[in-house]
Motif scaffolding. Structure first.
Motif, mmCIF file in Angstrom:
data_model
loop_
_atom_site.group_PDB
_atom_site.id
_atom_site.type_symbol
_atom_site.label_atom_id
_atom_site.label_comp_id
_atom_site.label_asym_id
_atom_site.label_seq_id
_atom_site.Cartn_x
_atom_site.Cartn_y
_atom_site.Cartn_z
ATOM 1 N N LYS A 1 52.500 20.164 55.721
ATOM 2 C CA LYS A 1 53.154 21.450 55.910
ATOM 3 C C LYS A 1 54.292 21.378 56.936
ATOM 4 O O LYS A 1 55.348 21.985 56.737
ATOM 5 N N VAL A 2 54.060 20.650 58.027
ATOM 6 C CA VAL A 2 55.057 20.577 59.104
ATOM 7 C C VAL A 2 56.153 19.562 58.795
ATOM 8 O O VAL A 2 57.322 19.777 59.140
ATOM 9 N N ASP A 3 55.783 18.459 58.150
ATOM 10 C CA ASP A 3 56.716 17.353 57.912
ATOM 11 C C ASP A 3 56.904 17.082 56.415
ATOM 12 O O ASP A 3 56.577 15.986 55.918
ATOM 13 N N PRO A 4 57.412 18.053 55.650
ATOM 14 C CA PRO A 4 57.638 17.788 54.225
ATOM 15 C C PRO A 4 58.794 16.807 54.037
ATOM 16 O O PRO A 4 59.527 16.496 54.990
ATOM 17 N N ALA A 5 58.957 16.331 52.838
ATOM 18 C CA ALA A 5 60.051 15.400 52.537
ATOM 19 C C ALA A 5 61.396 16.021 52.899
ATOM 20 O O ALA A 5 61.631 17.204 52.668
ATOM 21 N N GLY A 6 62.257 15.199 53.484
ATOM 22 C CA GLY A 6 63.609 15.658 53.797
ATOM 23 C C GLY A 6 63.828 16.126 55.213
ATOM 24 O O GLY A 6 64.956 16.437 55.589
ATOM 25 N N ALA B 1 54.151 30.588 61.874
ATOM 26 C CA ALA B 1 54.768 29.292 62.140
ATOM 27 C C ALA B 1 55.956 29.110 61.194
ATOM 28 O O ALA B 1 55.905 29.518 60.030
ATOM 29 N N ARG B 2 57.028 28.472 61.717
ATOM 30 C CA ARG B 2 58.229 28.242 60.906
ATOM 31 C C ARG B 2 58.783 26.865 61.230
ATOM 32 O O ARG B 2 58.716 26.420 62.374
ATOM 33 N N ARG B 3 59.332 26.217 60.213
ATOM 34 C CA ARG B 3 60.029 24.942 60.407
ATOM 35 C C ARG B 3 61.343 25.025 59.653
ATOM 36 O O ARG B 3 61.372 25.267 58.449
ATOM 37 N N SER B 4 62.453 24.838 60.371
ATOM 38 C CA SER B 4 63.792 24.921 59.783
ATOM 39 C C SER B 4 63.997 26.245 59.051
ATOM 40 O O SER B 4 64.608 26.303 57.983
ATOM 41 N N GLY B 5 63.427 27.334 59.635
ATOM 42 C CA GLY B 5 63.585 28.653 59.061
ATOM 43 C C GLY B 5 62.647 28.956 57.910
ATOM 44 O O GLY B 5 62.690 30.053 57.343
ATOM 45 N N ARG B 6 61.765 27.997 57.564
ATOM 46 C CA ARG B 6 60.834 28.188 56.449
ATOM 47 C C ARG B 6 59.450 28.498 56.985
ATOM 48 O O ARG B 6 58.936 27.798 57.849
ATOM 49 N N ASP B 7 58.827 29.556 56.470
ATOM 50 C CA ASP B 7 57.479 29.928 56.912
ATOM 51 C C ASP B 7 56.464 28.872 56.496
ATOM 52 O O ASP B 7 56.528 28.328 55.375
ATOM 53 N N LEU B 8 55.515 28.591 57.375
ATOM 54 C CA LEU B 8 54.434 27.650 57.090
ATOM 55 C C LEU B 8 53.134 28.432 56.967
ATOM 56 O O LEU B 8 52.797 29.220 57.847
ATOM 57 N N GLU B 9 52.419 28.211 55.901
ATOM 58 C CA GLU B 9 51.145 28.881 55.689
ATOM 59 C C GLU B 9 50.036 28.020 56.289
ATOM 60 O O GLU B 9 49.635 27.015 55.695
ATOM 61 N N LEU B 10 49.550 28.402 57.472
ATOM 62 C CA LEU B 10 48.555 27.610 58.176
ATOM 63 C C LEU B 10 47.192 28.299 58.160
ATOM 64 O O LEU B 10 47.102 29.510 58.361
ATOM 65 N N LEU B 11 46.154 27.518 57.945
ATOM 66 C CA LEU B 11 44.797 28.013 58.100
ATOM 67 C C LEU B 11 44.487 28.131 59.594
ATOM 68 O O LEU B 11 45.172 27.517 60.432
ATOM 69 N N PRO B 12 43.488 28.921 59.987
ATOM 70 C CA PRO B 12 43.204 29.134 61.414
ATOM 71 C C PRO B 12 43.031 27.849 62.216
ATOM 72 O O PRO B 12 43.579 27.725 63.319
ATOM 73 N N THR B 13 42.300 26.871 61.682
ATOM 74 C CA THR B 13 42.108 25.617 62.423
ATOM 75 C C THR B 13 43.413 24.845 62.523
ATOM 76 O O THR B 13 43.705 24.227 63.558
ATOM 77 N N GLU B 14 44.223 24.881 61.482
ATOM 78 C CA GLU B 14 45.530 24.213 61.520
ATOM 79 C C GLU B 14 46.418 24.856 62.578
ATOM 80 O O GLU B 14 47.161 24.157 63.285
ATOM 81 N N PHE B 15 46.346 26.176 62.684
ATOM 82 C CA PHE B 15 47.147 26.875 63.699
ATOM 83 C C PHE B 15 46.723 26.437 65.094
ATOM 84 O O PHE B 15 47.572 26.140 65.949
ATOM 85 N N ARG B 16 45.407 26.390 65.363
ATOM 86 C CA ARG B 16 44.923 25.974 66.680
ATOM 87 C C ARG B 16 45.331 24.540 66.980
ATOM 88 O O ARG B 16 45.719 24.214 68.112
ATOM 89 N N LEU B 17 45.242 23.674 65.974
ATOM 90 C CA LEU B 17 45.618 22.276 66.161
ATOM 91 C C LEU B 17 47.106 22.156 66.479
ATOM 92 O O LEU B 17 47.498 21.446 67.415
ATOM 93 N N LEU B 18 47.933 22.858 65.725
ATOM 94 C CA LEU B 18 49.373 22.802 65.964
ATOM 95 C C LEU B 18 49.721 23.407 67.326
ATOM 96 O O LEU B 18 50.568 22.875 68.052
ATOM 97 N N GLU B 19 49.067 24.503 67.691
ATOM 98 C CA GLU B 19 49.324 25.106 69.002
ATOM 99 C C GLU B 19 49.016 24.122 70.125
ATOM 100 O O GLU B 19 49.800 23.964 71.070
ATOM 101 N N PHE B 20 47.872 23.447 70.030
ATOM 102 C CA PHE B 20 47.498 22.480 71.064
ATOM 103 C C PHE B 20 48.518 21.351 71.136
ATOM 104 O O PHE B 20 48.929 20.938 72.228
ATOM 105 N N MET B 21 48.964 20.855 69.997
ATOM 106 C CA MET B 21 49.930 19.758 69.986
ATOM 107 C C MET B 21 51.277 20.208 70.535
ATOM 108 O O MET B 21 51.937 19.473 71.270
ATOM 109 N N MET B 22 51.688 21.438 70.213
ATOM 110 C CA MET B 22 52.973 21.928 70.702
ATOM 111 C C MET B 22 52.931 22.227 72.196
ATOM 112 O O MET B 22 53.915 22.006 72.906
ATOM 113 N N ARG B 23 51.804 22.735 72.693
ATOM 114 C CA ARG B 23 51.678 22.979 74.126
ATOM 115 C C ARG B 23 51.765 21.674 74.915
ATOM 116 O O ARG B 23 52.097 21.685 76.108
ATOM 117 N N ASN B 24 51.436 20.569 74.253
ATOM 118 C CA ASN B 24 51.442 19.261 74.911
ATOM 119 C C ASN B 24 52.412 18.308 74.224
ATOM 120 O O ASN B 24 52.150 17.106 74.128
#
Length: 226
Positions: A203-208, A144-167
């Protein structure tokens, strides 16, 4: 008129699906076995498919895998009595667009079908990569990446983000999240979702940066840039 193909060997379940979708103005064709279902699924004329995971003749995974191999991108909602996370991952990796477990609420099933229809009409999402604004999710490498920065996601966080992005852009209820990410078809009455959403936000929405994960009071959560 919008047409949906329902591939389901249980007549009671099939009639529930048909009745609910018809109330939403959708025409439904029903097939009760995998072999005939595969023939119809790879043919033209359907805007979406509801697909039982376990079918006589050819199972649901084989159907959706064959569809994608021959280039058929009709959106598929997989429906199954198998609720464990491994089965969900297997179904989505095979090419399913969403996965819900039995028993299910017919109105939620219809809502998910309508999400798939809207997303399909807006343009197909690549099967291996999801994008929302400057947020990227690679389903093959699990990066996962945001603004070119890698995001370190745990497995459940990845599944949650995938579901939210698919929808993305859709309000996702707690029940929808529990079912898609944890395999519960009931609300266990815990703050599990709130804790994971909070961690994911950091992780997805840091300051700035412009926040993408939003709370919809009294309804659930939505991911989007507007």
């Amino acid at each position: 008129m919008t047409r949906v193909l329902t591939i389901e060997d249980d007549e009671v379940t099939a009639r529930e699906i048909i009745a609910e979708l018809e109330q939403h103005g959708i025409e439904v064709d029903w097939v009760d076995n995998g072999r005939d279902g595969l023939v119809k699924a790879i043919g033209p004329g359907y805007d979406a498919i509801t697909l039982d995971r376990m079918l006589p003749g050819v199972d649901g995974l084989a159907i959706v895998t064959t569809m994608r191999q021959v280039g058929v991108e009709t959106p598929v909602l997989m429906i199954s009595a198998l609720s464990d996370i491994d089965e969900r991952v297997r179904g989505l990796r095979a090419g399913g667009d969403d996965y819900m477990t039995k028993p299910f609420a017919p109105d939620e099933m219809a809502a998910r079908v309508e999400v798939l229809l809207r997303r399909s009409r807006g343009g197909a999402v690549p099967l291996t990569e999801l994008r929302v604004a400057d947020l990227e999710l690679d389903l093959m490498t699990r990066n996962a990446r945001r603004s070119g920065r890698d995001l370190e996601l745990l497995p459940t966080e990845f599944r949650l983000l995938e579901f939210m992005m698919r929808n993305s852009g859709q309000v996702l209820t707690r029940m929808m999240i529990f079912e898609a990410v944890w395999g519960f078809h009931f609300d266990p009455g815990t703050n599990l979702i709130d804790v994971h959403i909070g961690r994911l936000r950091k992780k997805v929405d840091p300051a700035g940066v412009t926040p993408l994960i939003r709370t919809v009071r009294g309804s659930g959560y939505r991911l989007g840039d507007a």
